[in-house]
Design a protein around this motif. Structure first.
Motif, PDB file in Angstrom:
ATOM      1  N   CYS A  20       0.860  -1.189   0.000  1.00  0.00           N
ATOM      2  CA  CYS A  20       0.000   0.000   0.000  1.00  0.00           C
ATOM      3  C   CYS A  20       0.896   1.239   0.000  1.00  0.00           C
ATOM      4  CB  CYS A  20      -0.942  -0.001   1.196  1.00  0.00           C
ATOM      5  SG  CYS A  20      -1.920   1.522   1.264  1.00  0.00           S
ATOM      6  N   GLU A  21       0.816   2.017  -1.076  1.00  0.00           N
ATOM      7  CA  GLU A  21       1.658   3.216  -1.189  1.00  0.00           C
ATOM      8  C   GLU A  21       1.247   4.299  -0.201  1.00  0.00           C
ATOM      9  OE1 GLU A  21       1.272   3.965  -5.406  1.00  0.00           O
ATOM     10  OE2 GLU A  21       3.266   3.161  -5.755  1.00  0.00           O
ATOM     11  N   TYR A  26       2.938  -4.032   3.788  1.00  0.00           N
ATOM     12  CA  TYR A  26       2.871  -5.146   2.836  1.00  0.00           C
ATOM     13  C   TYR A  26       1.868  -6.164   3.348  1.00  0.00           C
ATOM     14  CZ  TYR A  26       7.248  -3.506   0.739  1.00  0.00           C
ATOM     15  OH  TYR A  26       8.211  -2.771   0.099  1.00  0.00           O
ATOM     16  N   TYR A  27       1.131  -6.785   2.435  1.00  0.00           N
ATOM     17  CA  TYR A  27       0.155  -7.805   2.831  1.00  0.00           C
ATOM     18  C   TYR A  27       0.308  -9.043   1.957  1.00  0.00           C
ATOM     19  CZ  TYR A  27      -1.971  -3.724   5.024  1.00  0.00           C
ATOM     20  OH  TYR A  27      -2.177  -2.608   5.764  1.00  0.00           O
ATOM     21  N   TYR A  28       0.227 -10.200   2.599  1.00  0.00           N
ATOM     22  CA  TYR A  28       0.231 -11.458   1.845  1.00  0.00           C
ATOM     23  C   TYR A  28      -0.787 -12.389   2.499  1.00  0.00           C
ATOM     24  CZ  TYR A  28       1.714 -15.449  -0.838  1.00  0.00           C
ATOM     25  OH  TYR A  28       1.723 -16.506  -1.710  1.00  0.00           O
ATOM     26  N   PRO A  29      -1.676 -13.056   1.787  1.00  0.00           N
ATOM     27  CA  PRO A  29      -1.828 -13.003   0.331  1.00  0.00           C
ATOM     28  C   PRO A  29      -2.256 -11.613  -0.155  1.00  0.00           C
ATOM     29  CG  PRO A  29      -3.334 -14.642   1.337  1.00  0.00           C
ATOM     30  CD  PRO A  29      -2.683 -13.913   2.441  1.00  0.00           C
ATOM     31  N   GLN A  30      -2.211 -11.474  -1.474  1.00  0.00           N
ATOM     32  CA  GLN A  30      -2.461 -10.154  -2.066  1.00  0.00           C
ATOM     33  C   GLN A  30      -3.874  -9.668  -1.763  1.00  0.00           C
ATOM     34  OE1 GLN A  30      -3.103 -12.834  -3.666  1.00  0.00           O
ATOM     35  NE2 GLN A  30      -4.692 -12.473  -5.146  1.00  0.00           N
ATOM     36  N   ARG A  31      -4.043  -8.346  -1.704  1.00  0.00           N
ATOM     37  CA  ARG A  31      -5.361  -7.744  -1.409  1.00  0.00           C
ATOM     38  C   ARG A  31      -5.774  -6.847  -2.568  1.00  0.00           C
ATOM     39  NH1 ARG A  31      -5.821  -8.147   4.411  1.00  0.00           N
ATOM     40  NH2 ARG A  31      -4.367  -9.837   4.854  1.00  0.00           N
ATOM     41  N   CYS A  34      -6.564  -2.009   0.678  1.00  0.00           N
ATOM     42  CA  CYS A  34      -5.711  -1.996   1.865  1.00  0.00           C
ATOM     43  C   CYS A  34      -6.595  -2.127   3.111  1.00  0.00           C
ATOM     44  CB  CYS A  34      -4.910  -0.697   1.915  1.00  0.00           C
ATOM     45  SG  CYS A  34      -3.986  -0.558   3.467  1.00  0.00           S
ATOM     46  N   PRO A  35      -6.341  -3.153   3.967  1.00  0.00           N
ATOM     47  CA  PRO A  35      -7.193  -3.345   5.133  1.00  0.00           C
ATOM     48  C   PRO A  35      -7.117  -2.189   6.133  1.00  0.00           C
ATOM     49  CG  PRO A  35      -5.541  -5.101   4.948  1.00  0.00           C
ATOM     50  CD  PRO A  35      -5.255  -4.119   3.872  1.00  0.00           C
ATOM     51  N   ARG A  39     -10.493   3.006   1.465  1.00  0.00           N
ATOM     52  CA  ARG A  39     -10.620   3.725   0.191  1.00  0.00           C
ATOM     53  C   ARG A  39      -9.396   4.563  -0.161  1.00  0.00           C
ATOM     54  NH1 ARG A  39     -16.191   6.821   0.502  1.00  0.00           N
ATOM     55  NH2 ARG A  39     -15.649   6.614   2.685  1.00  0.00           N
ATOM     56  N   LYS A  40      -8.688   5.041   0.857  1.00  0.00           N
ATOM     57  CA  LYS A  40      -7.536   5.913   0.600  1.00  0.00           C
ATOM     58  C   LYS A  40      -6.291   5.138   0.169  1.00  0.00           C
ATOM     59  CE  LYS A  40      -8.959   9.329   4.012  1.00  0.00           C
ATOM     60  NZ  LYS A  40      -8.851   9.565   5.464  1.00  0.00           N
TER      61      LYS A  40
END
Lengths: 123, 342
Positions: A20-21, A26-31, A34-35, A39-40
């Motif tokens: 998520c910029e 970082y999240y794995y598995p891919q999302r 962003c949790p 929305r942002k």
């Protein structure tokens, strides 16, 4: 089942996580979203490091399932091939996940293996 | 100059001793060790196969080469134990390496010499300007019927050879010798190969390797003295020793590459594993003779000249280190790991 596996090949064959910029996590598995930022968030694919350490693990059906923290902080739930302890260093390995059936497709993907003390391990 | 730009190897972690297999079949382990010159062999984990080992070896080759995987223009995987009868192993390797989608790709099969055929194809494609880099892989989880003599030798391993320009070792010349010789085969849908016993020797292994190497020497003006090392296909330790003496190579010249004693016959990876263990030690200016053998039958002979580039090339972990660093298992775990019992 074939399309479902095929869609995940990119994320399973190598460690490709979501980054998520907006929040820098970082999240794995891919999302898709962003949790944390919802929305942002600005999610994109990111190939991440090959090594990490075991935060915790359990033995399930004879397999070692571990929570592994990679060097950049990404946590992933993964199978580790070989005996580990909490804190053990592991690196990624390309392995079979399973197969659909005797005549079905074979599922491949990333698992982890212990880095050190190969000699100390017992089969 | 075209040749080997990088190489990577993979030997699975487990080993089974000849003594343990002989215990199950009530055979004389010492007699077997004496006749084959093999003491133990490598065994894959339950979730490893030809494709996974090919990926591991290739990842090592790419990490050492420090090139963008997208520069690879061709991938060929040689094996006689491809996980699918129809669906190329090379596609799985390409995807796992992140090569992209524009690359030439095929699986090759020529018993234990399919990977050296892959090297010849990559060499020709680089030479013709079709590609910048080509990856030739030999990977096998050798099949052997429980109780068959092959069971003592059939190992597992993979080697990936990256071919391109400005290499660490130049391929100076290559010659192949091929004939229709049924010494070892596996019919469609059969799980295990069959072989002609002693017929695998003189008319097959020895005839093909000797003819390929002699032609290479004749055509390109080499003698055995021009080579610092020699490596031959290793179905056991005796065959390469005998063919070396037939061609005028001393025991010392083949010792470095003789891995069969501790990992068994890794089929498509066998002679190349020996080549990589030699490259681990080789110095600039040294010349290596490589001769593979594939049943059916054929032999590919190569003259390989080591360049200055090898001095800056990362060569750890070395092949012998990997070969000696095994975990011993018993016959029960061996059957489980080979997925013969579930």
């Amino acid at each position: 089942m074939v399309p479902r596996f095929w869609r995940k090949i990119k994320y399973r064959y190598d460690v490709v996580a979501s980054y998520c910029e907006n929040c820098g996590n970082y999240y794995y598995p891919q999302r898709e979203i962003c949790p944390k930022c919802r929305r942002k968030g600005k999610i994109k694919d990111a190939k991440i490091c090959d090594e990490g350490r075991v935060l915790s693990y359990t033995i399930l059906d004879g397999k070692c399932i571990a929570l592994v923290e990679l060097e950049n902080g990404t946590k992933m739930l993964t199978e580790v091939c070989g005996k580990v302890e909490i804190g053990s260093k592991v690196r990624k390995a390309f392995r079979r996940y399973g197969e659909e059936s005797e005549d079905g497709i074979i599922y491949y993907g990333t698992k982890f293996v212990p880095i050190e003390s190969d000699k100390k391990q017992k089969a | 100059m075209i040749g080997i730009v990088s190489y990577g190897t993979y030997i699975p972690r487990f080993r089974i001793r000849v003594d343990e297999i002989a215990r199950i079949w009530n055979e004389d382990a010492n007699a077997i060790k004496q006749s084959l010159g093999i003491f133990e062999k490598s065994v894959p984990d339950v979730d490893e196969d030809t494709a996974t080992m090919a990926v591991e070896a290739s990842r090592e080759a790419l990490a050492r080469a420090k090139i963008d995987p997208k520069k690879i223009g061709a991938i060929f995987v040689g094996s006689e134990s491809h996980p699918y009868a129809v669906k190329p192993t090379a596609t799985i390797v390409g995807e796992a390496l992140g090569v992209g989608n524009y690359y030439f790709c095929a699986d090759l099969e020529f018993a234990c010499k399919a990977a050296t055929a892959g090297i010849q194809i990559c060499h020709a494609m680089v030479k013709s300007g079709m590609i910048d880099y080509g990856l030739a892989i030999g990977s096998d989880v050798a099949q052997a019927k429980p109780g068959d003599a092959l069971e003592y030798a059939a190992g597992a391993g993979a080697v990936a050879i990256l071919i391109g320009k400005d290499p660490i070792a130049v391929i100076e010349a290559t010659v192949s010798y091929t004939s229709d010789t049924p010494d070892f085969w596996r019919r469609d849908l059969q799980p295990y190969p069959s072989h002609g016993g002693r017929f695998t020797g003189s008319p097959a292994y020895f005839r093909h390797i000797v003819n390929a190497v002699r032609k290479l020497m004749e055509d390109h003006g080499y003698t055995a003295k021009d080579f610092d090392y020699a490596v031959f296909h290793q179905p056991n330790a005796k065959f390469p020793q005998r063919v070396a003496s037939m061609l005028g190579f001393s025991e010392e010249k083949i010792a470095e590459g003789l891995l069969v004693r501790v990992i068994g016959n890794t089929y498509s990876a066998s002679s190349l594993m020996g080549l990589c263990s030699i490259l681990d030690k080789a110095k600039p200016g040294q010349r290596i003779l490589l001769a593979s053998f594939g049943s059916g039958a054929g032999s590919d002979a190569f003259a390989i000249y080591v360049t200055e580039k090898i001095l800056d090339f990362p060569r750890n972990a070395q092949v012998w280190e990997k070969a000696k660093n095994g975990v011993y298992i018993d016959y029960g775990l061996y059957l489980k790991n080979r997925r013969m019992i579930r």
